[in-house]
Design a protein around this motif. Structure first.
Motif, PDB file in Angstrom:
ATOM      1  N   LEU A  92       0.830  -1.206   0.000  1.00 23.76           N
ATOM      2  CA  LEU A  92       0.000   0.000   0.000  1.00 23.76           C
ATOM      3  C   LEU A  92       0.868   1.262   0.000  1.00 23.76           C
ATOM      4  CD1 LEU A  92      -2.789   1.366   0.160  1.00 23.76           C
ATOM      5  CD2 LEU A  92      -2.598   1.237   2.649  1.00 23.76           C
ATOM      6  N   SER A  93       1.927   1.249   0.803  1.00 20.75           N
ATOM      7  CA  SER A  93       2.789   2.446   0.870  1.00 20.75           C
ATOM      8  C   SER A  93       3.439   2.712  -0.480  1.00 20.75           C
ATOM      9  CB  SER A  93       3.881   2.258   1.929  1.00 20.75           C
ATOM     10  OG  SER A  93       3.298   1.885   3.146  1.00 20.75           O
ATOM     11  N   LYS A  96       0.798   4.103  -2.826  1.00 22.23           N
ATOM     12  CA  LYS A  96       0.458   5.502  -2.541  1.00 22.23           C
ATOM     13  C   LYS A  96       1.557   6.433  -3.044  1.00 22.23           C
ATOM     14  CE  LYS A  96      -2.495   5.052   1.525  1.00 22.23           C
ATOM     15  NZ  LYS A  96      -2.655   5.353   2.949  1.00 22.23           N
ATOM     16  N   ALA A  99       1.231   6.673  -6.836  1.00 22.16           N
ATOM     17  CA  ALA A  99       0.004   7.380  -7.240  1.00 22.16           C
ATOM     18  C   ALA A  99       0.135   8.878  -6.944  1.00 22.16           C
ATOM     19  CB  ALA A  99      -1.207   6.800  -6.518  1.00 22.16           C
ATOM     20  N   ALA A 100       0.720   9.199  -5.779  1.00 25.89           N
ATOM     21  CA  ALA A 100       0.852  10.616  -5.406  1.00 25.89           C
ATOM     22  C   ALA A 100       1.826  11.326  -6.342  1.00 25.89           C
ATOM     23  CB  ALA A 100       1.321  10.723  -3.957  1.00 25.89           C
ATOM     24  N   ILE A 106      -5.724   5.887  -7.235  1.00 23.65           N
ATOM     25  CA  ILE A 106      -5.280   4.649  -6.590  1.00 23.65           C
ATOM     26  C   ILE A 106      -6.544   3.891  -6.177  1.00 23.65           C
ATOM     27  CG2 ILE A 106      -4.994   5.886  -4.382  1.00 23.65           C
ATOM     28  CD1 ILE A 106      -2.895   3.803  -3.603  1.00 23.65           C
ATOM     29  N   LEU A 329      -5.548   8.903  -1.178  1.00 22.28           N
ATOM     30  CA  LEU A 329      -4.420   8.544  -0.312  1.00 22.28           C
ATOM     31  C   LEU A 329      -4.868   8.133   1.092  1.00 22.28           C
ATOM     32  CD1 LEU A 329      -1.791  11.180  -1.495  1.00 22.28           C
ATOM     33  CD2 LEU A 329      -2.071   8.799  -2.210  1.00 22.28           C
ATOM     34  N   ASP A 332      -6.720   2.404   3.160  1.00 22.50           N
ATOM     35  CA  ASP A 332      -6.055   1.640   4.219  1.00 22.50           C
ATOM     36  C   ASP A 332      -6.184   0.148   3.923  1.00 22.50           C
ATOM     37  OD1 ASP A 332      -4.633   1.123   6.503  1.00 22.50           O
ATOM     38  OD2 ASP A 332      -6.071   2.048   7.881  1.00 22.50           O
TER      39      ASP A 332
END
Ligand code: KG4
Ligand code: ZN
Length: 352
Positions: A92-93, A96, A99-100, A106, A329, A332
């Motif tokens: 996930l990190s 993110k 995507a950021a 995302i 973002l 979770d």
């Protein structure tokens, strides 16, 4: 423009690049089998640390092999449930971050629904809904009624060990390595599947679509190590090993087949989709294919590389992107196996 899918639910670090047409441009899987083999099962902390080391090279390789640049990516998809919390967080990190940086949507996806979506990748529009879905993996063994790629109603499944977990534990009892499924499959070659009468709990119970493997595992244990026998007996070898492995494998397949038959009868569906690591098993594949042929049920089976954990099946995220979803973002992970929570990733819309 394609999406990048990331998968780190358990012990495979995987990334794939898939077009909107569901064409897989690249699929990279870094297996951690060697790291977990000495423990004969996945050690969550070891898995998380290995994901941290591998995630960036795996993503880089997936993008390079696809022949695209990062700026060509239209979205990032990431498996956020179910799984080991530490492992999920690494994927996930990374998702993110990308995507950021790229300023693209995302979306999270459900790993179990994705296992069944492997059939959509492999068989295209031939996969139709509603259908019955069987997921048999290291962590899950469940039957679903699928109304669409994202709408899964769980009909039943294991009440104790997952099928893959049973294979892994049985392999350990037989003195074989990890992961156990492929080892048992190999050891069973030339074995007599009727050499030992092993239990198929719940197989004749037509009220429930559940399976159970823990009694089968205990029965195998008593064959290998009879009660009262001195501890530390050497593991079985030769024909004895082949017969035990073949009998065990047959019992697992029979247990699954009984419930697949019942699920097809109950739902009236004429299509079965299968996925998850255990569906790489040749006896299971052939048995389900034969069942389909006899009953006029279309059985969709993905190639083996799409059965075991991979990120190509993250193509399911297109189903959410196409309806405008973007988790943002704030996305979770949903660790564990809570299907109620997981439904958020499938049936409902979310837009940040
Ligand atoms: O889907 P998967 O790669 O990971 C999870 O989501 O759990 O499934 C891994 C499981 C392991 O338990 C492994 O022993 C089993 O799938 N497996 C097999 C075979 N290949 C992998 N089980 C039986 N026969 C196989 N050929
Ligand atoms: Zn899996």
């Amino acid at each position: 423009m394609p999406l990048l899918a990331i998968e780190t639910t358990c012990d495979e670090t995987a990334a794939a690049v898939v077009t909107r047409q569901r064409r897989v441009l690249s699929s990279v899987v870094a297996s951690q089998d060697a790291l977990h083999a000495r423990w004969r099962g996945v050690v969550p902390e070891v898995a998380s640390r290995a994901h941290v080391e591998r995630i960036v090279p795996v993503i880089d390789e997936a993008v390079a092999r696809a022949g695209v640049r990062r700026h060509d990516l239209e979205a990032v998809a990431v498996a956020v449930t179910p799984g080991l919390v530490g492992s999920l967080l690494v994927g996930l990190s990374a998702a993110k971050g990308i995507a950021a940086t790229l300023g693209v949507p995302i979306v999270g996806y459900d790993h179990i629904a994705a296992h069944l979506y492997a059939c959509r990748i492999a068989h295209g529009e031939a996969m139709r809904y509603p259908c019955v879905g069987l997921v048999a993996s290291g962590g899950h063994t469940s039957l679903f009624h699928l109304r669409s790629p994202l709408e899964l109603e769980r009909l039943g499944g294991t009440i104790d060990d997952a099928a893959g977990e049973a294979f892994d534990k049985a392999a350990s009892l037989l003195g074989l390595g990890y992961p156990g499924g492929p080892q048992i499959e190999r050891a069973a070659v030339g074995g007599n599947p009727r050499a030992h009468r092993l239990p198929r709990p719940l197989a004749n119970d037509r009220e429930r679509l559940d399976v159970s493997f823990s009694g089968l595992k205990t029965a195998l244990r008593y064959l290998v190590q009879p009660p009262g026998s001195p501890a530390g007996r050497p593991p079985p070898q030769g024909q004895q090993l082949a017969d035990l492995a073949a009998s065990f494998q047959q019992a697992v397949v029979d247990s699954i087949l009984a419930k697949v038959q019942l699920a097809i009868e109950r739902t009236g569906c004429r299509m079965l989709a299968i996925g998850g690591g255990v569906t790489a098993n040749t006896l299971l594949r052939e048995t389900l294919e034969r069942f389909g042929g006899e009953r006029g049920v279309a059985v969709l089976i993905p190639p083996r590389s799409l059965c075991t954990d991979n990120a190509a099946m993250g193509a399911i995220a297109w189903e959410r992107l196409e309806r405008g979803d973007d988790d943002g973002l704030g996305l979770d992970v949903l660790a564990g196996t809570d299907r109620t929570a997981a439904r958020r990733m499938t049936a409902t819309r979310s837009r940040s």
